[in-house]
Design an enzyme around this catalytic site. Structure first.
Site, short mmCIF file in Angstrom:
data_model
loop_
_atom_site.label_atom_id
_atom_site.label_comp_id
_atom_site.label_asym_id
_atom_site.label_seq_id
_atom_site.Cartn_x
_atom_site.Cartn_y
_atom_site.Cartn_z
N LYS A 200 0.25 -1.21 0.42
CA LYS A 200 0.07 -0.08 -0.02
C LYS A 200 0.90 1.20 -0.20
O LYS A 200 1.87 1.70 0.63
CB LYS A 200 -1.02 0.24 1.18
CG LYS A 200 -2.51 -1.02 1.22
CD LYS A 200 -3.27 -0.34 1.98
CE LYS A 200 -3.22 1.22 2.42
NZ LYS A 200 -4.93 1.00 2.98
N GLU B 21 -0.15 2.85 7.30
CA GLU B 21 -1.38 2.37 5.95
C GLU B 21 -0.82 0.67 5.79
O GLU B 21 -1.71 0.56 5.46
CB GLU B 21 -1.26 3.15 4.65
CG GLU B 21 -1.50 4.19 4.66
CD GLU B 21 -2.96 4.40 4.70
OE1 GLU B 21 -3.49 3.64 4.56
OE2 GLU B 21 -3.66 5.48 5.88
#
Length: 500
Positions: free
Chosen positions: A319, A327
């Protein structure tokens, strides 16, 4: 007397079995941005083993959709923002998308698609005006395409919005209204959703509220009533979820949509990549959230509990880290489906890990004992490794942030080595590295308790087996449908017994 007994028996059977299957269970987000994704069939088994009855996908991933076929799990299927312009341009493109990604998987694989999520937080302030002109037309075209495909009643539409689309000038939930710059657009979308039996989806992140404001009262993020209440008339709010959700409800009421269904599309807490992202807080938050779901708890303004999709199911090491290193660590489970922490999912049951995962060999790439930390090639080698692998656990306040210089290099080398499937040439960093069969993970003590030197999933051992679509409706019965049939047969047997 006999029929009264039968009525009571039927009520017990159906309330315990069928209704629980429809209304019970958990919901979560299944992201697939990983270098070594957990095989979809194992993920679906993981979902079912832990009582997840609904899942949201961010895109039409073929492997995930096929694995969800005839699983009894309801699916919210997402459309990425980058598709909105094309979908808004003509209904023909929307019809093609629906045929390929909705009709096909429903008819061929028996996927229970219930919602199409058009875009993902398209009005986020950081996007500025990028998706303002394409979101609503794309939504309209997808709805038209669903109707044309004969799926207008079965599959509904929604738009997942970040909670920044509404605000309150009073600082209280009752003052809620939609942002002035997008007010008319949001109301047009809400009216369209209402007219077509859809729902509004909002994403609520107490963790991000904490990140954004150093003065944010941390206890207000959790659910164990440790925060000073925010009093709004006769209502006292003790957590962000209730207050944020009811701010949205107040906005809907203020604009003439008091009963529009609202789904919490994303909510969770990361475990790494930031001092506030840790196992202890994540467990506290998610356990409190699960407890609310199990208890069927709503909010002060809406006593009926909304669908709440936990974010997320599994860590994703590919990500973007633009919002922050955390994240990649939102998962309730590690990248391989292993447990991060204990979670009670009700009825005396604990969440369980994935089964049947195959790993690469038990070997790691580390900094050579003969190499020097003053070697001029070391810094460049570490930077190279972390450019192609996930080193977010090495940051300040992260799970591996307290490693010494040598262990820090070893962690970076190993992540690159594992990401490259342990290829021999992936552990050659200017004569600074060697492979070892001894796990270099630090001892479980102090701040290094959760620091792990990973071994990746062996994707070659999880080659996709040929899947034969069900040849008939009977062959495609889901587990839930089978249970329904069994219960119906049982009722018939009991009925015949009573009649006799």
């Amino acid at each position: 007397m006999g029929f009264r007994y039968l009525y009571v028996l039927l009520l017990c059977l159906f309330s315990e079995g069928l209704l629980r299957g429809v209304h019970g269970g958990f919901a979560c987000n299944w992201g697939t941005q990983a270098t070594h994704p957990l095989p979809p069939t194992i993920v679906v088994k993981l979902l079912k083993d832990n009582g997840f009855s609904k899942v949201k996908l961010f895109e039409a991933d073929p492997g995930a959709l096929e694995a969800l076929g005839n699983s009894g799990i309801q699916v919210m299927l997402g459309i990425p923002n980058e598709f909105l312009a094309a979908l808004a341009s003509t209904v023909t493109i929307a019809e093609t998308w629906v045929y390929q990604n909705v009709s096909n998987y429903i008819s061929k694989y028996g996927v229970d698609i219930r919602y199409i999520a058009v875009g993902n937080e398209p009005f986020l302030k950081t996007y500025k005006d990028t998706f303002l002109k394409t979101t609503f037309p794309a939504l309209q075209n997808i709805q038209a395409a669903l109707i044309k495909a004969g799926l207008g009643r079965q599959v509904k539409v929604t738009v997942p919005l970040n909670a920044d689309v509404y605000q309150t000038d009073t600082g209280l939930p009752s003052g809620g209204d939609f942002r002035s710059d997008i007010h008319s657009l949001v109301l047009s979308i809400i009216k369209f959703l209402s007219d077509n039996g859809g729902a509004l989806t909002i994403n609520i992140y107490p963790f991000l509220s904490l990140q954004a404001d150093p003065d944010f009262p941390k206890e207000y993020a959790f659910f164990d009533n440790g925060a000073k209440p925010v009093v709004d008339g006769s209502i006292s709010y003790t957590n962000v979820l209730d207050a944020n959700f009811d701010t949205c409800i107040a906005a809907l009421e203020k604009n003439g949509f008091p009963s529009l269904p609202v789904i919490v599309g994303e909510i969770g807490w990361p475990t790494d990549g930031d001092p506030n992202a840790n196992v202890e807080d994540a467990r506290r938050f998610n356990q409190g959230l699960l407890g609310r779901i199990v208890a069927g708890q709503g909010t002060p303004k809406r006593s009926t509990p909304p669908d709440i999709y936990i974010f997320g199911l599994i860590d994703e090491d590919a990500k973007s880290v633009q919002p922050g290193n955390f994240e990649r660590h939102w998962g309730v489970f590690n990248y391989d489906g292993s447990l991060k922490y204990f979670l009670d999912i009700g009825n005396g049951k604990a969440m369980v890990a994935a089964k049947g995962v195959q790993y690469l060999a038990r070997q790691w790439c580390i900094m050579s004992p003969t190499a020097s930390t003053s070697d001029p090639n070391l810094a460049g080698s570490i930077n190279y490794a972390c450019s192609y692998a996930d080193c977010t656990s090495l940051g300040y306040g992260s799970s591996c942030g307290m490693l010494d210089a040598r262990s820090n290099a070893s962690y970076a080398f190993n992540m690159y080595y594992q990401t490259k499937d342990q290829h021999k040439d992936a552990c050659q960093f200017s004569n600074l590295s060697i492979t070892t069969n001894v796990d270099p993970s630090p001892a479980s003590s102090g701040q290094n308790t959760t620091c792990r030197f990973e071994i990746m999933i062996d994707l070659s051992k999880h080659q996709k087996a040929p899947r034969r679509p069900p040849s008939s409706v009977a062959a495609g019965l889901s587990e839930h449908s089978s249970q329904t049939v069994v219960m119906a047969l049982l009722v018939l047997v009991l009925l015949s017994t009573l009649i006799i």
